[in-house]
Design a protein around this motif. Structure first.
Motif, mmCIF file in Angstrom:
data_model
loop_
_atom_site.group_PDB
_atom_site.id
_atom_site.type_symbol
_atom_site.label_atom_id
_atom_site.label_comp_id
_atom_site.label_asym_id
_atom_site.label_seq_id
_atom_site.Cartn_x
_atom_site.Cartn_y
_atom_site.Cartn_z
ATOM 1 N N PHE A 89 -23.944 48.442 -13.365
ATOM 2 C CA PHE A 89 -23.661 47.943 -12.215
ATOM 3 C C PHE A 89 -23.383 46.297 -12.347
ATOM 4 O O PHE A 89 -24.470 45.721 -13.099
ATOM 5 C CB PHE A 89 -24.536 47.949 -10.981
ATOM 6 C CG PHE A 89 -24.595 49.429 -10.743
ATOM 7 C CD1 PHE A 89 -25.793 50.108 -11.077
ATOM 8 C CD2 PHE A 89 -24.009 49.845 -9.386
ATOM 9 C CE1 PHE A 89 -26.046 51.518 -10.442
ATOM 10 C CE2 PHE A 89 -23.984 51.111 -8.974
ATOM 11 C CZ PHE A 89 -24.978 52.068 -9.385
ATOM 12 N N LEU A 101 -27.916 39.555 -3.570
ATOM 13 C CA LEU A 101 -27.184 40.111 -4.451
ATOM 14 C C LEU A 101 -26.242 41.003 -3.716
ATOM 15 O O LEU A 101 -26.735 41.975 -2.869
ATOM 16 C CB LEU A 101 -27.879 41.029 -5.348
ATOM 17 C CG LEU A 101 -28.332 40.136 -6.475
ATOM 18 C CD1 LEU A 101 -29.082 41.085 -7.561
ATOM 19 C CD2 LEU A 101 -27.418 39.224 -6.944
ATOM 20 N N PHE A 103 -23.909 44.285 -4.861
ATOM 21 C CA PHE A 103 -23.604 45.144 -6.064
ATOM 22 C C PHE A 103 -22.112 45.957 -5.879
ATOM 23 O O PHE A 103 -21.728 46.509 -4.930
ATOM 24 C CB PHE A 103 -24.723 46.443 -6.213
ATOM 25 C CG PHE A 103 -26.093 45.764 -6.706
ATOM 26 C CD1 PHE A 103 -27.035 45.118 -5.900
ATOM 27 C CD2 PHE A 103 -26.394 46.041 -8.127
ATOM 28 C CE1 PHE A 103 -28.259 44.968 -6.520
ATOM 29 C CE2 PHE A 103 -27.535 45.502 -8.413
ATOM 30 C CZ PHE A 103 -28.523 45.151 -7.629
ATOM 31 N N GLY A 104 -21.760 45.926 -7.096
ATOM 32 C CA GLY A 104 -20.424 46.754 -7.250
ATOM 33 C C GLY A 104 -20.798 48.182 -7.324
ATOM 34 O O GLY A 104 -21.713 48.737 -7.555
ATOM 35 N N LYS A 105 -19.499 49.028 -7.390
ATOM 36 C CA LYS A 105 -19.640 50.422 -7.757
ATOM 37 C C LYS A 105 -20.151 50.562 -9.294
ATOM 38 O O LYS A 105 -19.519 49.813 -9.863
ATOM 39 C CB LYS A 105 -18.387 51.115 -7.334
ATOM 40 C CG LYS A 105 -18.069 51.288 -5.850
ATOM 41 C CD LYS A 105 -16.861 51.945 -5.609
ATOM 42 C CE LYS A 105 -16.713 52.256 -4.153
ATOM 43 N NZ LYS A 105 -16.659 51.063 -3.353
ATOM 44 N N GLY A 106 -20.846 51.610 -9.801
ATOM 45 C CA GLY A 106 -21.253 51.890 -10.803
ATOM 46 C C GLY A 106 -20.318 52.318 -12.039
ATOM 47 O O GLY A 106 -19.286 53.058 -11.421
ATOM 48 N N TYR B 35 -33.207 48.246 -0.879
ATOM 49 C CA TYR B 35 -31.750 48.866 -1.129
ATOM 50 C C TYR B 35 -31.657 50.256 -0.819
ATOM 51 O O TYR B 35 -32.626 51.160 -1.117
ATOM 52 C CB TYR B 35 -31.486 48.473 -2.383
ATOM 53 C CG TYR B 35 -31.061 47.296 -2.596
ATOM 54 C CD1 TYR B 35 -32.082 46.179 -3.305
ATOM 55 C CD2 TYR B 35 -29.776 46.667 -2.496
ATOM 56 C CE1 TYR B 35 -31.612 44.843 -3.385
ATOM 57 C CE2 TYR B 35 -29.251 45.275 -2.591
ATOM 58 C CZ TYR B 35 -30.200 44.585 -3.295
ATOM 59 O OH TYR B 35 -29.936 43.152 -3.522
ATOM 60 N N GLY B 40 -24.972 58.189 -7.472
ATOM 61 C CA GLY B 40 -23.817 57.458 -8.151
ATOM 62 C C GLY B 40 -23.215 56.639 -7.335
ATOM 63 O O GLY B 40 -22.027 56.168 -8.013
ATOM 64 N N MET B 41 -23.458 56.002 -6.413
ATOM 65 C CA MET B 41 -22.951 54.927 -5.614
ATOM 66 C C MET B 41 -23.507 53.786 -5.660
ATOM 67 O O MET B 41 -24.933 53.556 -6.355
ATOM 68 C CB MET B 41 -23.088 55.348 -4.147
ATOM 69 C CG MET B 41 -22.439 56.789 -3.757
ATOM 70 S SD MET B 41 -20.420 56.661 -4.350
ATOM 71 C CE MET B 41 -20.088 55.687 -2.966
ATOM 72 N N GLU B 42 -23.095 52.594 -5.154
ATOM 73 C CA GLU B 42 -23.647 51.228 -5.386
ATOM 74 C C GLU B 42 -24.857 51.067 -4.402
ATOM 75 O O GLU B 42 -25.287 51.728 -3.556
ATOM 76 C CB GLU B 42 -22.556 50.044 -4.898
ATOM 77 C CG GLU B 42 -22.077 50.187 -3.496
ATOM 78 C CD GLU B 42 -20.735 51.032 -3.232
ATOM 79 O OE1 GLU B 42 -20.637 52.094 -3.822
ATOM 80 O OE2 GLU B 42 -19.898 50.502 -2.836
ATOM 81 N N LEU B 43 -25.642 50.169 -4.464
ATOM 82 C CA LEU B 43 -26.718 49.788 -3.903
ATOM 83 C C LEU B 43 -26.386 48.997 -2.729
ATOM 84 O O LEU B 43 -25.418 47.847 -2.514
ATOM 85 C CB LEU B 43 -27.628 48.814 -4.541
ATOM 86 C CG LEU B 43 -28.636 49.435 -5.724
ATOM 87 C CD1 LEU B 43 -27.496 49.896 -6.929
ATOM 88 C CD2 LEU B 43 -29.808 48.772 -6.258
ATOM 89 N N THR B 99 -32.708 34.170 -8.119
ATOM 90 C CA THR B 99 -32.229 35.160 -7.232
ATOM 91 C C THR B 99 -31.618 36.387 -7.766
ATOM 92 O O THR B 99 -31.727 37.402 -7.193
ATOM 93 C CB THR B 99 -31.215 34.425 -6.375
ATOM 94 O OG1 THR B 99 -31.762 33.301 -5.803
ATOM 95 C CG2 THR B 99 -30.517 35.475 -5.149
#
Lengths: 113, 113
Positions: A89, A101, A103-106, B35, B40-43, B99
């Motif tokens: 990520f 933060l 986060f983007g898609k993994g 979070y 399989g998805m973003e946080l 951070t």
């Protein structure tokens, strides 16, 4: 809202190859970028970070490249090993003590022996 | 190794039950986070804290609540669980001034029937 996203959902490589994982971000105010690795059944783990006043930073077998002009971030892994198989990520934030933060898609990296 | 612990790791409960997910860290970090992550998805950030008696809502709307009475402890509570709450919940902490470098627990996977 503004977001961070990845181009490739899955990347399959052979052991020993170099891997490149890409990420696009859209928040122009972001000035600090981080890559995380998440192995199956575990929480994400910090890999490497880069601030917006840099365009390249190297770690052990990993390099992060930042192109602010096109809002693009990449993670390069040299001599990829089976232990590198995980979901990667990218994340972004502003360099403020009160920021959080995003986060983007993994991207899943699969390394074949 | 990060010293941040989440319990339970896995929980299956019925609709309407009250649950508390525990998170503790022994690193003395001021900042802590929760979070939510689907497979399989973003946080997605649901709650965070800058220190004792500080709690903030994150980007993702959540029906959960948190408390921060002690530096090392940041529990998350769902008063009445629903199937839509089925997900993985990841707790993290970060040191002051860093951070972007979050230390994650291994997660609590919640299934609500």
């Amino acid at each position: 809202g503004e977001s961070v996203g990845l181009h490739l959902p899955t990347l399959s490589v052979q052991e020993g190859d170099n891997s490149i994982i890409n990420c696009a971000y859209s928040n122009s105010a972001s000035d600090y970028f981080i890559w995380y690795k998440q192995e199956s059944g575990k929480g994400p783990q910090f890999i490497i970070d880069i601030r917006s006043n840099m365009d390249k930073r190297q770690g052990q077998r990993v390099t992060v490249l930042l192109n602010k002009t096109v809002k693009h971030l990449s993670l390069q892994i040299a001599a990829t090993q089976p232990g590198d198989s995980a979901v990667y990520f990218c994340a972004e934030t502003s360099n403020s003590g009160y920021s959080t933060l995003t986060f983007g898609k993994g991207t899943m990296l699969l390394v074949s022996p | 190794e990060a010293d941040i612990y989440q319990t339970p790791r896995y929980l299956v409960i019925g609709t309407g039950k009250k649950i508390t997910l525990e998170c503790s860290q022994t690193m003395g970090h001021d900042k802590m986070y929760w979070y939510q992550q689907d497979p399989g998805m973003e946080l997605h950030l649901i709650h965070y804290s800058y220190g004792v008696n500080s709690t903030e809502k994150g980007d993702l709307s959540s029906e959960s609540t948190v408390s921060r009475i002690r530096t090392e402890h940041f529990p998350l509570t769902l008063e009445s669980a629903r199937p839509s709450h089925t997900s993985q919940y990841l707790c993290a902490s970060s040191p002051t001034g860093r951070t972007g470098e979050l230390f994650f627990g291994e997660g609590s996977r919640l299934t609500v029937l």
